[in-house]
Design an enzyme around this catalytic site. Structure first.
Site, mmCIF file in Angstrom:
data_model
loop_
_atom_site.group_PDB
_atom_site.id
_atom_site.type_symbol
_atom_site.label_atom_id
_atom_site.label_comp_id
_atom_site.label_asym_id
_atom_site.label_seq_id
_atom_site.Cartn_x
_atom_site.Cartn_y
_atom_site.Cartn_z
ATOM 1 N N ASP A 15 0.613 -1.327 0.152
ATOM 2 C CA ASP A 15 -0.032 0.023 0.147
ATOM 3 C C ASP A 15 0.661 1.379 0.043
ATOM 4 O O ASP A 15 2.084 1.251 0.239
ATOM 5 C CB ASP A 15 -0.829 0.068 1.267
ATOM 6 C CG ASP A 15 -2.063 -1.117 1.250
ATOM 7 O OD1 ASP A 15 -2.067 -1.716 0.257
ATOM 8 O OD2 ASP A 15 -2.526 -1.122 2.279
ATOM 9 N N TYR B 203 4.448 -10.408 7.184
ATOM 10 C CA TYR B 203 4.472 -8.955 7.252
ATOM 11 C C TYR B 203 4.882 -8.613 8.788
ATOM 12 O O TYR B 203 4.444 -9.572 9.483
ATOM 13 C CB TYR B 203 3.162 -8.291 6.891
ATOM 14 C CG TYR B 203 2.991 -7.918 5.601
ATOM 15 C CD1 TYR B 203 3.127 -6.806 5.050
ATOM 16 C CD2 TYR B 203 2.218 -9.007 4.708
ATOM 17 C CE1 TYR B 203 2.670 -6.683 3.601
ATOM 18 C CE2 TYR B 203 2.142 -8.905 3.229
ATOM 19 C CZ TYR B 203 2.211 -7.550 2.939
ATOM 20 O OH TYR B 203 2.112 -7.508 1.580
#
Length: 421
Positions: A142, A197
């Protein structure tokens, strides 16, 4: 006297004869010149055609020479399929994936592709048409999201000192840290088994809701609270329906079911006089905003805005209001290719897609570019503290047809891509 008229007549006749001859000569000359027009035109046309042929031959020779040089380059530096290990700080970028035609929204791939062209490892026209080099990123990160172990696959000329030459044309916050040869059919997205992540946040995020957030440097996370945090994160393990953790996914959409193998929060540490911690999550793949919402809901429960049972309810059919934590602390740590490595890692031609030799470089990059950016931005902008002030707006008890998060959906999607795929 008798001869005079004869002499005069002779002179007149001679004069007329000369004029007649002159007229005839001019007529003959005109006729002669006219008869030459057609051959002359043909000669001129032939000359022009020869000039055009000559120009075409020159151009053809140049093309052949260029193709010859290109062929020599191909022979000297064969184009091979490789993967590049990348690390980058996402601040200032609109995500990973390139969006042609939107140059005002700079992405990581914009700078990467430019560096690939300038380094000489791909032809210039491949920069405009990335499919020509079979380019594929493993994960779309993102806006503002960083990566310590992003992987892209593509075909390049294996020039000498390739990594160094690419990095020469990249800004310091983007680095290529490793390169490995892969099979011609390899696709970094499709061949990826799992993604890991991390999320770095100030531990004040887990403070009671009545804590004075004006003094975040004084907060320290209690061991008991950390244990509860990890107990809640453990609920996410396994396969669940995460339709409430993304946008525009129906409860009966099969793609909303995702498999999580690990999620936990590590021990706190001090940075710039404030306490931080790192949350780690591993799964097969993640949807838009999924990780940030998983973290956001646990924070809401820990702070007392929501009850624990909301987590179980969020995997059901009804709509649940799930808050989305800020994007600042999210980092793509690594991508996993276990099946590929098992099948091709020992064939004698290809390596396992593991990066033990690059671990120190990865760690050094995070310490130099990612962690300081997160800490400094948090200190200056207070993204976590500002976000926590919005938690009372959410309704965790009732089903919501339109949540506060959904109201901001259009703006988010204009700025962000997927957490992963």
């Amino acid at each position: 006297m008798i001869k005079s008229p004869s002499l005069f007549s002779a002179l007149v006749i001679r004069t007329l004869t000369l004029k007649t001859i002159g007229i005839l000569d001019r007529f003959c000359c005109t006729m002669s010149e006219g008869s030459k027009d057609e051959p002359t035109a043909k000669l001129m046309k032939r000359a022009n055609e020869e000039n055009e042929d000559s120009a075409e031959r020159v151009q053809a020779a140049k093309r052949i020479k260029a193709e010859g040089v290109h062929a020599e380059d191909e022979k000297k530096y064969p184009k091979k399929k490789v993967v590049l290990l990348m690390a980058y700080s996402g601040k200032g970028y609109y995500g990973m994936q390139r969006n042609p035609g939107t140059s005002q929204f700079r992405t990581i791939e914009d700078d990467l592709v430019a560096a690939l062209v300038k380094s000489g490892c791909i032809p210039e026209n491949h920069g405009d048409e990335m499919k020509k080099m079979s380019f594929q990123r493993c994960a779309r990160t993102d806006k503002g999201v960083s990566a310590a172990g992003q992987v892209v696959s593509l075909k390049v000329w294996l020039i000498e000192d390739l990594i160094e030459k690419i990095n020469e044309h990249l800004p310091p916050q983007i680095r290529v840290l490793g390169l490995k040869r892969v099979t011609q059919g390899f696709n970094s997205k499709n061949n990826c088994d799992a993604r890991t992540y991390s999320y770095m946040l100030p531990t004040v995020a887990f403070s009671p809701k009545d804590y004075d957030t004006g003094n975040i440097a004084a907060f320290r996370l209690e061991p008991e609270t950390l244990q509860r945090v990890n107990r809640l994160f453990a609920f996410y393990k396994g396969t669940h329906n995460f339709h409430n953790y993304t946008s525009q996914k129906a409860a009966n959409d099969p793609s909303a079911r995702r498999y999580i193998t690990e999620m936990s929060c590590g021990e706190p540490f001090i940075r710039s006089n404030s306490e931080f911690a790192v949350i780690t999550v591993r799964g097969q793949s993640f949807m838009l905003h999924q990780i940030r919402k998983m973290i956001g809901l646990v924070i809401a429960v820990i702070k007392g805005y929501a009850k624990e049972e909301v987590m179980e309810r969020s995997w059901g059919q009804e709509k649940v209001d799930v808050p989305k934590a800020p994007g600042l602390g999210l980092i793509l740590e690594r991508v996993h290719f276990d099946r590929y490595s098992k099948r091709f890692g020992g064939d004698g031609l290809h390596e396992r897609l593991e990066w033990e030799r690059e671990e120190e470089a990865i760690k050094a990059f995070k310490e130099a570019h990612i962690y300081p950016t997160i800490v400094e931005t948090e200190r200056q902008e207070g993204s976590m503290v500002n976000w926590m002030s919005t938690l009372p707006i959410h309704d965790f008890e009732a089903t919501a047809t339109e949540t506060q998060d959904n109201k901001g959906h259009k703006q988010d999607n204009a700025e962000e891509g997927n957490d992963s795929d």
